[in-house]
Design a protein around this motif. Structure first.
Motif, PDB file in Angstrom:
ATOM      1  N   MET A 167      -7.856  -5.144  13.768  1.00  0.00           N
ATOM      2  CA  MET A 167      -9.017  -4.951  12.901  1.00  0.00           C
ATOM      3  C   MET A 167      -8.651  -5.160  11.439  1.00  0.00           C
ATOM      4  SD  MET A 167      -9.260  -0.762  13.035  1.00  0.00           S
ATOM      5  CE  MET A 167     -11.013  -0.707  12.976  1.00  0.00           C
ATOM      6  N   MET A 189     -10.281  -4.186   7.754  1.00  0.00           N
ATOM      7  CA  MET A 189     -11.303  -3.623   6.858  1.00  0.00           C
ATOM      8  C   MET A 189     -10.767  -3.479   5.440  1.00  0.00           C
ATOM      9  SD  MET A 189     -13.075  -0.633   9.147  1.00  0.00           S
ATOM     10  CE  MET A 189     -11.593   0.227   9.587  1.00  0.00           C
ATOM     11  N   THR A 190      -9.557  -2.918   5.336  1.00  0.00           N
ATOM     12  CA  THR A 190      -9.027  -2.509   4.038  1.00  0.00           C
ATOM     13  C   THR A 190      -8.691  -3.705   3.150  1.00  0.00           C
ATOM     14  OG1 THR A 190      -8.036  -0.653   5.202  1.00  0.00           O
ATOM     15  CG2 THR A 190      -7.259  -1.058   2.966  1.00  0.00           C
ATOM     16  N   GLY A 232     -10.059  -1.247  -2.076  1.00  0.00           N
ATOM     17  CA  GLY A 232     -10.613  -0.081  -1.386  1.00  0.00           C
ATOM     18  C   GLY A 232     -10.466  -0.143   0.123  1.00  0.00           C
ATOM     19  N   GLY A 233     -10.050   0.994   0.689  1.00  0.00           N
ATOM     20  CA  GLY A 233      -9.942   1.100   2.137  1.00  0.00           C
ATOM     21  C   GLY A 233     -10.906   2.141   2.686  1.00  0.00           C
ATOM     22  N   SER A 234     -10.964   3.298   2.032  1.00  0.00           N
ATOM     23  CA  SER A 234     -11.921   4.323   2.472  1.00  0.00           C
ATOM     24  C   SER A 234     -13.339   3.835   2.195  1.00  0.00           C
ATOM     25  CB  SER A 234     -11.703   5.636   1.711  1.00  0.00           C
ATOM     26  OG  SER A 234     -10.370   6.047   1.796  1.00  0.00           O
ATOM     27  N   PHE A 288      -4.335  -4.590   4.275  1.00  0.00           N
ATOM     28  CA  PHE A 288      -3.629  -4.069   5.456  1.00  0.00           C
ATOM     29  C   PHE A 288      -4.216  -4.755   6.677  1.00  0.00           C
ATOM     30  CE2 PHE A 288      -2.611  -0.529   2.638  1.00  0.00           C
ATOM     31  CZ  PHE A 288      -1.312  -0.209   3.006  1.00  0.00           C
ATOM     32  N   SER A 342      -2.762  -4.840  10.341  1.00  0.00           N
ATOM     33  CA  SER A 342      -1.660  -4.547  11.257  1.00  0.00           C
ATOM     34  C   SER A 342      -1.748  -5.436  12.474  1.00  0.00           C
ATOM     35  CB  SER A 342      -1.695  -3.075  11.674  1.00  0.00           C
ATOM     36  OG  SER A 342      -1.092  -2.286  10.674  1.00  0.00           O
ATOM     37  N   LYS A 397       7.347  -0.663   5.205  1.00  0.00           N
ATOM     38  CA  LYS A 397       6.749   0.667   5.358  1.00  0.00           C
ATOM     39  C   LYS A 397       7.799   1.773   5.483  1.00  0.00           C
ATOM     40  CE  LYS A 397       4.898  -1.124   8.951  1.00  0.00           C
ATOM     41  NZ  LYS A 397       4.234  -1.314  10.251  1.00  0.00           N
ATOM     42  N   LEU A 420       1.607   8.798   9.007  1.00  0.00           N
ATOM     43  CA  LEU A 420       0.764   7.604   9.157  1.00  0.00           C
ATOM     44  C   LEU A 420      -0.558   7.901   9.854  1.00  0.00           C
ATOM     45  CD1 LEU A 420       0.270   4.647   8.803  1.00  0.00           C
ATOM     46  CD2 LEU A 420       1.726   4.179  10.776  1.00  0.00           C
ATOM     47  N   TRP A 442      -4.020   6.419   8.064  1.00  0.00           N
ATOM     48  CA  TRP A 442      -4.828   5.257   8.467  1.00  0.00           C
ATOM     49  C   TRP A 442      -6.036   5.677   9.288  1.00  0.00           C
ATOM     50  CZ3 TRP A 442      -0.921   1.820  11.757  1.00  0.00           C
ATOM     51  CH2 TRP A 442      -0.617   2.453  12.943  1.00  0.00           C
ATOM     52  N   GLU A 443      -6.952   4.774   9.414  1.00  0.00           N
ATOM     53  CA  GLU A 443      -8.193   5.021  10.168  1.00  0.00           C
ATOM     54  C   GLU A 443      -8.991   6.177   9.575  1.00  0.00           C
ATOM     55  OE1 GLU A 443      -9.079   2.850  12.153  1.00  0.00           O
ATOM     56  OE2 GLU A 443      -7.173   1.811  12.447  1.00  0.00           O
ATOM     57  N   ALA A 461      -8.308   8.695   6.001  1.00  0.00           N
ATOM     58  CA  ALA A 461      -7.371   9.754   5.609  1.00  0.00           C
ATOM     59  C   ALA A 461      -8.056  11.130   5.677  1.00  0.00           C
ATOM     60  CB  ALA A 461      -6.829   9.463   4.211  1.00  0.00           C
ATOM     61  N   ASN A 503      -9.253  13.581   3.762  1.00  0.00           N
ATOM     62  CA  ASN A 503     -10.539  13.908   3.120  1.00  0.00           C
ATOM     63  C   ASN A 503     -11.688  13.150   3.779  1.00  0.00           C
ATOM     64  OD1 ASN A 503      -9.229  15.537   1.356  1.00  0.00           O
ATOM     65  ND2 ASN A 503      -9.403  14.178  -0.419  1.00  0.00           N
ATOM     66  N   ILE A 504     -11.427  11.912   4.139  1.00  0.00           N
ATOM     67  CA  ILE A 504     -12.485  11.090   4.741  1.00  0.00           C
ATOM     68  C   ILE A 504     -12.903  11.703   6.079  1.00  0.00           C
ATOM     69  CG2 ILE A 504     -13.006   8.775   5.656  1.00  0.00           C
ATOM     70  CD1 ILE A 504     -12.793   9.049   2.533  1.00  0.00           C
TER      71      ILE A 504
HETATM   72  C1  LIG Z   1       0.869   1.155   8.108  1.00  0.00           C
HETATM   73  C2  LIG Z   1      -0.576   0.950   7.841  1.00  0.00           C
HETATM   74  C3  LIG Z   1      -1.286   0.072   8.625  1.00  0.00           C
HETATM   75  C4  LIG Z   1      -2.636  -0.158   8.395  1.00  0.00           C
HETATM   76  N1  LIG Z   1      -3.305  -1.053   9.168  1.00  0.00           N
HETATM   77  C5  LIG Z   1      -4.601  -1.340   8.881  1.00  0.00           C
HETATM   78  C6  LIG Z   1      -5.300  -2.341   9.619  1.00  0.00           C
HETATM   79  O1  LIG Z   1      -4.775  -2.915  10.567  1.00  0.00           O
HETATM   80  N2  LIG Z   1      -6.566  -2.625   9.268  1.00  0.00           N
HETATM   81  C7  LIG Z   1      -7.186  -1.996   8.230  1.00  0.00           C
HETATM   82  O2  LIG Z   1      -8.334  -2.290   7.960  1.00  0.00           O
HETATM   83  N3  LIG Z   1      -6.540  -1.041   7.514  1.00  0.00           N
HETATM   84  C8  LIG Z   1      -5.278  -0.702   7.821  1.00  0.00           C
HETATM   85  N4  LIG Z   1      -4.610   0.258   7.080  1.00  0.00           N
HETATM   86  C9  LIG Z   1      -5.281   0.802   5.914  1.00  0.00           C
HETATM   87  C10 LIG Z   1      -5.689   2.252   6.010  1.00  0.00           C
HETATM   88  O3  LIG Z   1      -6.701   2.414   6.973  1.00  0.00           O
HETATM   89  C11 LIG Z   1      -6.117   2.678   4.588  1.00  0.00           C
HETATM   90  O4  LIG Z   1      -4.933   2.707   3.822  1.00  0.00           O
HETATM   91  C12 LIG Z   1      -6.819   3.998   4.563  1.00  0.00           C
HETATM   92  O5  LIG Z   1      -8.068   3.896   5.193  1.00  0.00           O
HETATM   93  C13 LIG Z   1      -7.023   4.505   3.121  1.00  0.00           C
HETATM   94  O6  LIG Z   1      -7.566   3.500   2.310  1.00  0.00           O
HETATM   95  P1  LIG Z   1      -6.874   3.130   0.917  1.00  0.00           P
HETATM   96  O7  LIG Z   1      -5.434   2.879   1.172  1.00  0.00           O
HETATM   97  O8  LIG Z   1      -7.642   2.065   0.249  1.00  0.00           O
HETATM   98  O9  LIG Z   1      -6.947   4.473   0.051  1.00  0.00           O
HETATM   99  P2  LIG Z   1      -8.207   4.987  -0.784  1.00  0.00           P
HETATM  100  O10 LIG Z   1      -9.467   4.616  -0.136  1.00  0.00           O
HETATM  101  O11 LIG Z   1      -8.019   4.615  -2.196  1.00  0.00           O
HETATM  102  O12 LIG Z   1      -8.005   6.573  -0.629  1.00  0.00           O
HETATM  103  C14 LIG Z   1      -6.957   7.271  -1.311  1.00  0.00           C
HETATM  104  C15 LIG Z   1      -7.128   8.763  -1.076  1.00  0.00           C
HETATM  105  O13 LIG Z   1      -8.379   9.185  -1.589  1.00  0.00           O
HETATM  106  C16 LIG Z   1      -9.086   9.939  -0.619  1.00  0.00           C
HETATM  107  N5  LIG Z   1     -10.522   9.716  -0.812  1.00  0.00           N
HETATM  108  C17 LIG Z   1     -11.199   8.549  -0.736  1.00  0.00           C
HETATM  109  N6  LIG Z   1     -12.512   8.757  -0.956  1.00  0.00           N
HETATM  110  C18 LIG Z   1     -12.673  10.093  -1.184  1.00  0.00           C
HETATM  111  C19 LIG Z   1     -13.795  10.933  -1.470  1.00  0.00           C
HETATM  112  N7  LIG Z   1     -15.034  10.453  -1.534  1.00  0.00           N
HETATM  113  N8  LIG Z   1     -13.574  12.260  -1.643  1.00  0.00           N
HETATM  114  C20 LIG Z   1     -12.337  12.769  -1.552  1.00  0.00           C
HETATM  115  N9  LIG Z   1     -11.243  12.036  -1.289  1.00  0.00           N
HETATM  116  C21 LIG Z   1     -11.404  10.701  -1.091  1.00  0.00           C
HETATM  117  C22 LIG Z   1      -8.571   9.452   0.720  1.00  0.00           C
HETATM  118  O14 LIG Z   1      -8.711  10.475   1.699  1.00  0.00           O
HETATM  119  C23 LIG Z   1      -7.113   9.162   0.404  1.00  0.00           C
HETATM  120  O15 LIG Z   1      -6.362  10.331   0.548  1.00  0.00           O
HETATM  121  C24 LIG Z   1      -3.280   0.529   7.331  1.00  0.00           C
HETATM  122  C25 LIG Z   1      -2.571   1.440   6.565  1.00  0.00           C
HETATM  123  C26 LIG Z   1      -1.228   1.663   6.797  1.00  0.00           C
HETATM  124  C27 LIG Z   1      -0.477   2.646   5.944  1.00  0.00           C
END
Ligand SMILES: Cc1cc2nc3c(=O)[nH]c(=O)nc-3n(C[C@H](O)[C@H](O)[C@H](O)COP(=O)(O)OP(=O)(O)OC[C@H]3O[C@@H](n4cnc5c(N)ncnc54)[C@H](O)[C@@H]3O)c2cc1C
Length: 546
Positions: free
Chosen positions: A179, A181-182, A186-188, A217, A219, A261, A424, A428-429, A431, A433-434
């Motif tokens: 998949m 998305m990220t 922005g990932g969340s 990201f 994977s 990583k 991890l 992922w999927e 975090a 707070n989300i």
């Molecule tokens: C090893 C690894 C593999 C991955 N593989 C994939 C993949 O295959 N496909 C894919 O799509 N993604 C993948 N990811 C991405 C992962 O899903 C994202 O890193 C994760 O969803 C967080 O998004 P971000 O890194 O942009 O952090 P951000 O969205 O910037 O979030 C940072 C922090 O802020 C918090 N936060 C965000 N919004 C709010 C809010 N409204 N209120 C309070 N707190 C908030 C979050 O909980 C988090 O702690 C992977 C990540 C890793 C580490």
């Protein structure tokens, strides 16, 4: 020959044992959630997963990490990832065990519970190769949004043959999916995605688009296809993106580099760019987030399952070590304070197992309204709470091994891997707070308070602290208006459900120790702080991996 010393008081390793047969809490959770499940398949898998041979594959796959070959020696782009043979052995076993896609074919009464137990057991051996396995399992509900693609791909997604070759799906014996998305910004908040989707006509897979942009990201880039989000004219939409196009040519998915990583070493997580890559719409244009979240829900279940499996493995290693290692005149396991630590860890591990398997049961009864409510409610709760407990748990189990725990080849060669892997599943999927915020959304929609009360009812009157929490939760659930307490609520829902489950699946000593510590406050801030009246012998004996 000079003799400097004799080696003694180093424990025999935990190897060639059956991960399933020796896991009492898991077997009891299965009896409760899937009474008709025959354990033979899991027992056979458990024996294989505990073998020296598979442990060696796991070690080598994490030592000889994946390598990206962006170009061949003549300068053509190839975008291939090369893996150690150990990686392929692990993939072969997980696919042959049906951990990737078979539950959707529904061959047993409780296919999701069966697969969940297998997934937990496999995580004990090696978690990072399960990333593509988890995504392949998770893809089906979302992929059903395009009936033609689903019809073509479902038989290959459910096949138990592992086929890593990069070729057309119709020529392969089995396929995997990932998949995307990220993005960098922005990932969340995936609404910030900038990857563009331009309409490119229609064919037998429906509306075709051209994708241009990136994923930060991505994977398991060697998967055969991916579900990705991109901005179409009507808004953010979900697309099916195969690596090899129906005419046999490579799709324009450029792997830029592999991530370096903290852990999860055997899994190749990449950054990619799409150069007008061909993709097909899945679901309605502009409804990409709910569409791909059908996949996200299943991977979140796997985060809870995976962390529960890691906890169990770390606990087993700690118990094995402490049963054999002597200090101050007796085995560590007989030192009262170490017994408190081990018993406390055993409680945490069993509670995680109970909640994970119970959540998996909800997906086996998708037409039952209570189970639907539980799937919606408990997915963010389990992912939040179990994954949050994981890192703390790993540190404490590592400490049980003393200095050996901190050394790569010490803790059975896997303790350091578990420690690095633990954060991890929390990130992922979605975090922490989300997940807590997602719980609030779940509570606003369904008749959640009543569903939660129904879930806790069987344990009514069993412990005063649980009764108190169960009585307070419906009001807190109904009144929850702000986000600021969302983590606290997710934690308390998790603890209440775990307690109610332990009442039904575990011996009385486990249930009362859990409630006394986690709910009644007879506990400290660290593991190993259970009250002196705890039945430590019962807790430790039940958890032993022999
Ligand atoms: C090893 C690894 C593999 C991955 N593989 C994939 C993949 O295959 N496909 C894919 O799509 N993604 C993948 N990811 C991405 C992962 O899903 C994202 O890193 C994760 O969803 C967080 O998004 P971000 O890194 O942009 O952090 P951000 O969205 O910037 O979030 C940072 C922090 O802020 C918090 N936060 C965000 N919004 C709010 C809010 N409204 N209120 C309070 N707190 C908030 C979050 O909980 C988090 O702690 C992977 C990540 C890793 C580490």
């Amino acid at each position: 020959m000079l003799m400097t010393h004799e080696v003694f008081n180093q424990p025999a390793p935990l190897v060639d044992y059956n991960l399933f047969d020796t896991n009492r809490p898991l077997r009891d959770a299965l009896k409760f959630n899937a009474p008709s499940l025959a354990p033979a398949e899991l027992s056979a898998l458990g024996a294989r997963l505990g073998s020296a041979e598979m442990q060696t594959h796991a070690r080598l796959a994490n030592t000889h990490t994946p390598a990206l070959h962006s170009h061949d020696r003549f300068g053509h782009r190839v975008d291939q990832v090369e893996f150690h043979p150990g990686y392929h052995e692990l993939m072969k076993l997980s696919v042959s065990a049906g951990l990737h896609g078979t539950p959707w074919a529904g061959h047993s009464d409780s296919p999701h519970v069966l697969r969940a137990a297998g997934f937990m057991l496999f995580t004990e051996l090696e978690p990072s190769t399960l990333c593509p396995i988890s995504m392949t399992y998770a893809a089906t509900p979302a992929l059903r949004g395009n009936a033609a693609i689903h019809a073509d791909w479902a038989p290959k997604l459910g096949s138990r043959a592992y086929d890593p070759a990069l070729k057309l799906f119709s020529e392969k014996t089995g396929v995997t999916m990932g998949m995307g998305m990220t993005e960098k910004q922005g990932g969340s908040d995936v609404r910030a995605n900038t990857t563009q989707a331009l309409a490119d006509g229609n064919d037998h897979w429906g509306q075709r688009f051209r994708l241009t942009g990136h994923k930060w990201f991505f994977s398991a880039p060697m998967c055969d296809a991916f579900l990705v989000l991109a901005q179409a004219p009507a808004g953010l939409s979900c697309f099916f993106l195969p690596r090899v196009l129906p005419d046999g040519t490579l799709n324009a998915i450029r792997i830029q580099r592999l991530k370096d990583k903290l852990g999860n070493k055997a899994n190749a997580s990449s950054e990619v760019e799409f150069e007008s890559a061909t993709a097909w719409l899945v679901g309605d244009e502009g409804r990409g987030i709910p569409q791909i979240l059908e996949m996200g829900t299943m991977t979140r279940l796997d985060c809870a399952l995976g962390t529960s499996g890691l906890m169990r493995q770390a606990l087993s290693i700690a118990l094995n070590h402490c049963a054999q290692r002597q200090a101050f005149g007796k085995p560590l396991i007989n030192q009262p304070l170490m017994r408190n630590v081990l018993a406390d860890l055993a409680l945490e591990s069993e509670a995680a197992t109970a909640l994970s398997i119970r959540l998996a049961r909800a997906f086996d009864h998708a037409t039952d309204s209570h189970e639907q409510a539980m799937a919606r409610l408990l997915t963010p709760v389990a992912k939040f709470w179990i994954c949050k407990r994981g890192s703390h748990f790993a540190q404490e189990t590592m400490e049980c091994l003393g200095g050996n725990g901190y050394v790569e080849e010490g803790g059975e060669g896997i303790m350091a891997r578990i420690y690095r892997e633990m954060p991890l599943n929390s990130i992922w999927e979605g975090a922490g707070n989300i997940m807590a915020l997602d719980l609030l959304r779940a509570l606003r929609k369904a008749d959640a308070a009543a569903a939660l009360a129904h879930e806790l009812a069987p344990a009514k009157g069993a412990h005063t602290a649980l009764d108190r929490l169960a009585a307070a939760l419906p009001t807190r659930v109904e009144e929850m208006a702000t986000e600021i307490e969302a983590r606290r609520l997710a934690q308390d829902v998790a603890l209440a459900v775990q307690a109610a489950l332990l009442y039904q699946t575990a011996p009385a000593a486990v249930f009362s120790a859990f409630c006394d510590s986690r709910l009644a406050g007879n506990w400290g801030q660290a593991f190993g702080t259970l009250g002196a009246g705890t039945d430590f012998d019962a807790l430790v004996h039940r958890a032993m991996p022999q």
